[in-house]
Design a protein around this motif. Structure first.
Motif, short mmCIF file in Angstrom:
data_model
loop_
_atom_site.label_atom_id
_atom_site.label_comp_id
_atom_site.label_asym_id
_atom_site.label_seq_id
_atom_site.Cartn_x
_atom_site.Cartn_y
_atom_site.Cartn_z
N VAL A 264 105.41 30.52 -123.16
CA VAL A 264 106.42 29.73 -123.85
C VAL A 264 106.35 30.00 -125.34
N VAL A 265 107.46 29.74 -126.02
CA VAL A 265 107.55 29.95 -127.47
C VAL A 265 108.24 28.74 -128.09
N PRO A 266 108.04 28.49 -129.38
CA PRO A 266 108.69 27.34 -130.00
C PRO A 266 110.21 27.42 -129.91
N ASN A 267 110.83 26.27 -129.64
CA ASN A 267 112.29 26.17 -129.66
C ASN A 267 112.71 25.92 -131.11
N ALA A 309 106.27 23.47 -133.42
CA ALA A 309 105.52 23.87 -134.61
C ALA A 309 104.55 25.01 -134.31
N GLY A 310 104.51 25.47 -133.07
CA GLY A 310 103.55 26.47 -132.61
C GLY A 310 102.92 25.97 -131.31
N ILE A 311 102.76 26.85 -130.35
CA ILE A 311 102.36 26.43 -129.01
C ILE A 311 100.90 25.96 -128.99
N ALA A 312 100.71 24.74 -128.50
CA ALA A 312 99.35 24.20 -128.40
C ALA A 312 99.16 23.28 -127.20
N GLY A 313 100.23 22.96 -126.46
CA GLY A 313 100.08 22.11 -125.28
C GLY A 313 100.47 20.67 -125.53
N ALA A 318 101.27 15.55 -128.87
CA ALA A 318 101.30 14.12 -129.17
C ALA A 318 100.57 13.81 -130.47
N GLN A 319 99.44 14.47 -130.70
CA GLN A 319 98.71 14.24 -131.95
C GLN A 319 99.52 14.74 -133.15
N GLN A 349 92.32 18.80 -133.49
CA GLN A 349 91.43 19.95 -133.60
C GLN A 349 90.72 20.21 -132.27
N ARG A 350 90.30 19.13 -131.60
CA ARG A 350 89.63 19.28 -130.31
C ARG A 350 90.58 19.85 -129.26
N GLU A 351 91.84 19.38 -129.28
CA GLU A 351 92.81 19.85 -128.30
C GLU A 351 93.20 21.31 -128.54
#
Length: 469
Positions: A264-267, A309-313, A318-319, A349-351
């Protein structure tokens, strides 16, 4: 809520009802900001928590524990006092924070003192020969049908591509009682060389045990083939999937359904239309907005949170939404009580731990990002890879000029299905880089709306008099 019920101005407008949008709306509303969340889907949750409040899938083990985390997030947003409007298509956002939104055929322009764009991610284009045949669809589309309607693929189903979602969907289909004929893994072996330096961090992240469990679960029940070429074959509809590896003999599998996915990529369409600065992310192979530590963009008052804002899950999204909302509250109501922002940053940061390993490992192969020959690239305008390459050789320097040459990117999807492919094809043909080539220049409306919807915009008394004259 109808379009006429919207206030002309809000402290905060949140666009998108996924994890980032839900978290942002909840924080802002509880801090006293007048907040509205707009989402075009029938319900909140975004893609990752699709139909979280209405899903007919009651067996929690099918979709997994990570999906049901969204239930608490949705409840938190609903009880916060924020106005949550579904079925609301946002088709415009300008630098002055004016939002164009259509609800049930009626359109309004509303203003936000602050805007958070939380439009999430899109599946990366995956153009292979035959990908427009009936019977070929994206893995994300199949997952939406499972979450929202409880639909499980029937017949001979083949999954193909790379990335965590592909394996997650395979596991969900199997848990729901479906059958999978094969999984075609397109992950290039050389990706391991890029990913291995990031393995220690990944091993300490929550992704590691979850990923290992998914791989074991799927491989125990599904034949997995490493491949470097794929084609959907059939007349009028999908009949077979052809594949092969490293120049070896072609193999074919009878198939009724082929599910494609390569990450996936940012919309970014709405953020681009607003005029926010973007840059090329060489690791994730996509464009992303240029943001500060609070996820604020290059235009004052407009932030981008979540996977946009960039793929991170989902949990990281949510954070990010909470951090962006806290920044909005500090700007508008500095006296308001807020959660500890440092705690949100630490959780984020942990996620994000282990993300680099996943990004490098699951980078799609060049051949699947930059097709050749008569493979369709732009489905809306039926433009082939060969046509794009020929136009680039004739002197076409970028996607926007390509619109004049071939009309690619000018259909209903506004480039969402072809944008990255066209950029990379031009860059490769002209021996340039995606950063130099750039992306489509987006203009409103970024989503299809009717003339009747535009005509429904209310006008002031002065404007009405001018028209009557």
């Amino acid at each position: 809520m109808n379009a006429a019920d919207l206030s002309p101005i809000y402290d905060l407008i949140v666009i998108g009802g996924g994890p980032a949008g839900l978290a942002a709306a909840s924080v802002a509303s509880r801090a006293g900001l007048s907040t509205v969340l707009l989402d075009e889907n029938p319900g909140i949750g975004g893609q990752i928590y699709r139909a979280i409040t209405t899903s007919p899938v009651t067996d929690r083990s099918i979709l997994g524990d990570d999906y049901w985390v969204g239930k608490a997030l949705a409840a938190e947003a609903r009880s916060s006092g924020a106005a949550i409007v579904v079925g609301a298509t946002v088709w415009s956002l300008d630098p002055h924070r004016i939002v164009g939104v259509s609800i049930a055929g009626q359109t309004r322009l509303i203003e936000g003192r602050r805007i958070i764009v939380a439009t999430g991610a899109l599946e990366r284009p995956f153009a292979i020969p035959g990908w427009t045949l009936p019977g070929v669809m994206t893995a994300g589309g199949a997952q939406t049908a499972l979450k929202a309607q409880g639909l499980v693929p029937s017949g001979r189903t083949v999954l193909a591509g790379t990335g965590p979602l592909l394996w997650l969907l395979a596991a969900q289909i199997l848990r729901a009682g479906g059958q999978i004929a094969a999984l075609l893994d397109t992950t290039p072996t050389r990706n391991w060389l890029l990913a291995l330096p990031h393995l220690p961090e990944f091993a300490l992240s929550p992704y590691f045990p979850k990923g290992l469990k998914l791989l074991r679960e799927v491989k125990a029940r599904v034949p997995v083939h490493k491949v470097d070429r794929i084609a959907a074959v059939g007349e009028g509809k999908l009949r077979e999937v052809a594949f092969g590896l490293d120049g070896g003999a072609e193999r074919r599998l009878p198939a009724d359904l082929l599910l494609l996915h390569q990450g996936v990529v940012p919309n970014v369409n709405l953020a681009l239309a607003a005029g926010l600065a973007h840059r090329w992310n060489a690791r994730q192979l996509c464009f992303e907005p240029v943001l500060d530590s609070d996820f604020g963009g290059s235009i004052a008052g407009i932030a981008v949170a979540g996977d946009g804002a960039g793929i991170a899950g989902g949990t990281a999204a949510a954070q990010r939404g909470r951090i962006a909302a806290m920044a909005a509250v500090r700007a508008l109501r500095p006296e308001a009580s807020l959660p500890d922002p440092q705690a949100a940053r630490q959780r984020l940061q942990r996620e994000e731990m282990g993300r680099a390993f996943l990004d490098w490992l699951n980078r799609p192969a060049d051949a699947f990002r930059r097709p050749d020959g008569d493979t369709l690239v732009c489905r809306c305008e039926e433009v082939t890879a060969r046509q794009v390459r020929e136009a680039a050789r004739l002197g076409c320097e970028g996607p926007n000029q390509m619109k004049a040459f071939l009309r690619c990117g000018m259909g209903p999807c506004q480039g969402r299905l072809c944008g990255l492919t066209v950029t990379e094809l031009i860059a490769e043909t002209r021996e340039s880089t995606p950063a130099e080539v750039g992306y489509y220049r987006l203009r409103p409306p970024v989503k299809p709306i009717t003339l009747a919807e535009l005509a429904s915009l209310p006008i002031s008394a002065a404007e009405r008099k001018a028209v009557e004259r």
